[in-house]
Write an enzyme that holds these catalytic residues in place. Sequence first.
Site, PDB file in Angstrom:
ATOM      1  N   HIS A 105      83.434 -51.599  48.263  1.00  0.00           N
ATOM      2  CA  HIS A 105      83.269 -50.603  48.162  1.00  0.00           C
ATOM      3  C   HIS A 105      84.700 -49.809  48.140  1.00  0.00           C
ATOM      4  O   HIS A 105      84.843 -49.504  46.204  1.00  0.00           O
ATOM      5  CB  HIS A 105      83.124 -49.579  49.531  1.00  0.00           C
ATOM      6  CG  HIS A 105      83.113 -48.220  49.876  1.00  0.00           C
ATOM      7  ND1 HIS A 105      84.063 -47.564  49.437  1.00  0.00           N
ATOM      8  CD2 HIS A 105      82.052 -47.307  48.970  1.00  0.00           C
ATOM      9  CE1 HIS A 105      83.593 -45.664  49.214  1.00  0.00           C
ATOM     10  NE2 HIS A 105      82.626 -45.991  48.251  1.00  0.00           N
TER      11      HIS A 105
ATOM     12  N   GLU B 119      71.647 -50.480  50.061  1.00  0.00           N
ATOM     13  CA  GLU B 119      72.019 -49.774  49.106  1.00  0.00           C
ATOM     14  C   GLU B 119      73.754 -50.622  49.329  1.00  0.00           C
ATOM     15  O   GLU B 119      73.996 -51.435  50.380  1.00  0.00           O
ATOM     16  CB  GLU B 119      72.619 -48.528  49.405  1.00  0.00           C
ATOM     17  CG  GLU B 119      73.565 -48.503  48.546  1.00  0.00           C
ATOM     18  CD  GLU B 119      74.818 -47.860  48.563  1.00  0.00           C
ATOM     19  OE1 GLU B 119      75.826 -47.735  47.690  1.00  0.00           O
ATOM     20  OE2 GLU B 119      74.564 -48.510  50.235  1.00  0.00           O
TER      21      GLU B 119
ATOM     22  N   ASP C  31      77.683 -52.130  47.501  1.00  0.00           N
ATOM     23  CA  ASP C  31      79.062 -51.376  46.219  1.00  0.00           C
ATOM     24  C   ASP C  31      79.137 -52.817  45.977  1.00  0.00           C
ATOM     25  O   ASP C  31      79.315 -54.021  46.160  1.00  0.00           O
ATOM     26  CB  ASP C  31      79.694 -50.794  46.558  1.00  0.00           C
ATOM     27  CG  ASP C  31      79.916 -49.480  46.961  1.00  0.00           C
ATOM     28  OD1 ASP C  31      79.096 -49.131  46.836  1.00  0.00           O
ATOM     29  OD2 ASP C  31      79.945 -49.670  49.114  1.00  0.00           O
TER      30      ASP C  31
ATOM     31  N   GLU D 228      74.776 -50.034  43.732  1.00  0.00           N
ATOM     32  CA  GLU D 228      75.354 -49.809  43.117  1.00  0.00           C
ATOM     33  C   GLU D 228      76.777 -49.853  42.546  1.00  0.00           C
ATOM     34  O   GLU D 228      77.099 -51.284  43.447  1.00  0.00           O
ATOM     35  CB  GLU D 228      76.259 -48.392  44.415  1.00  0.00           C
ATOM     36  CG  GLU D 228      77.655 -47.696  43.566  1.00  0.00           C
ATOM     37  CD  GLU D 228      77.989 -46.459  44.413  1.00  0.00           C
ATOM     38  OE1 GLU D 228      79.092 -46.048  44.278  1.00  0.00           O
ATOM     39  OE2 GLU D 228      77.788 -46.006  45.392  1.00  0.00           O
TER      40      GLU D 228
ATOM     41  N   HIS E  32      72.164 -47.483  54.292  1.00  0.00           N
ATOM     42  CA  HIS E  32      73.486 -47.644  53.597  1.00  0.00           C
ATOM     43  C   HIS E  32      74.878 -48.150  53.598  1.00  0.00           C
ATOM     44  O   HIS E  32      74.898 -48.495  54.629  1.00  0.00           O
ATOM     45  CB  HIS E  32      73.868 -46.068  53.386  1.00  0.00           C
ATOM     46  CG  HIS E  32      75.270 -45.500  53.420  1.00  0.00           C
ATOM     47  ND1 HIS E  32      76.564 -45.213  53.927  1.00  0.00           N
ATOM     48  CD2 HIS E  32      75.586 -45.939  51.991  1.00  0.00           C
ATOM     49  CE1 HIS E  32      77.678 -44.912  52.858  1.00  0.00           C
ATOM     50  NE2 HIS E  32      76.892 -45.156  51.869  1.00  0.00           N
TER      51      HIS E  32
END
Length: 254
Positions: free
Chosen positions: A63, A48, A50, A123, A21
Amino acid sequence: MGNGIDQALSADWPYPRLVAHRIGGRLAPENTLAGFDACIRFGYRMIEFDAKLSSDNQVFLLHDDNLNRTTNGRGPAAQHTWQQLASLDAGAWFDVRFKDERLPTLAQVAARCEREAIAANIEIKPCPGRDEITGRLVALAAKDLWRARKPLLSSFSFDALKAARDAVPSLPCGMLFDALPRDWLRIVRELACASLHANHRHLTQQNVRAMRDAGLRVLAYTVNDPARARELAKWGVDMICTDRLDMIGEDVVS
């Protein structure tokens, strides 16, 4: 952790079971290149993170909509040029050891992924009012930057993910949900999603089975308890996104 994670890969789904993450989980400042070292140290082969746009449309990692929490900058990220963003300290907030860690561009992350053979879940995290342009530019950049293994795109924003799909239909995508809406199947089919990404707290054995029966792969986030990770793996969850790289390994989910 060994190489067991990679053994689960298949031709139709080339992504590992475990996903780090925000690149480094709790072991490094989020969405920075520093997290790669933790991934490699604990055997993780997928990250993962952002992605959003600066005011001059550089794709970079962050993020929040605002800079305050994870950098020494202030205010909305969308109001800053990339030159302004590139000068910020994005590591000291986490620990003094990471002082002067910078916000990376998507290109920098892609280069590290390619060099280390790390898979990616991007993401798409648009700033307010920038959903479509962010989705489109992230997808176009990702298409050009990744060679060895296509990144998996995801977003909570339907409009951003649709724009990404329209721009680069060849990139696999997954719709992100917190609580599952009743029409989740309609949404993912409308976007031609390969996967559904859900808050693990809302996943049950029954709805995981329904997702798999619909031909979808399933990502559960953010799973930080080994017992819960083990349960989700038994239910058939394909990807487990976690902050606890140091606690959840292949031995937990195999």
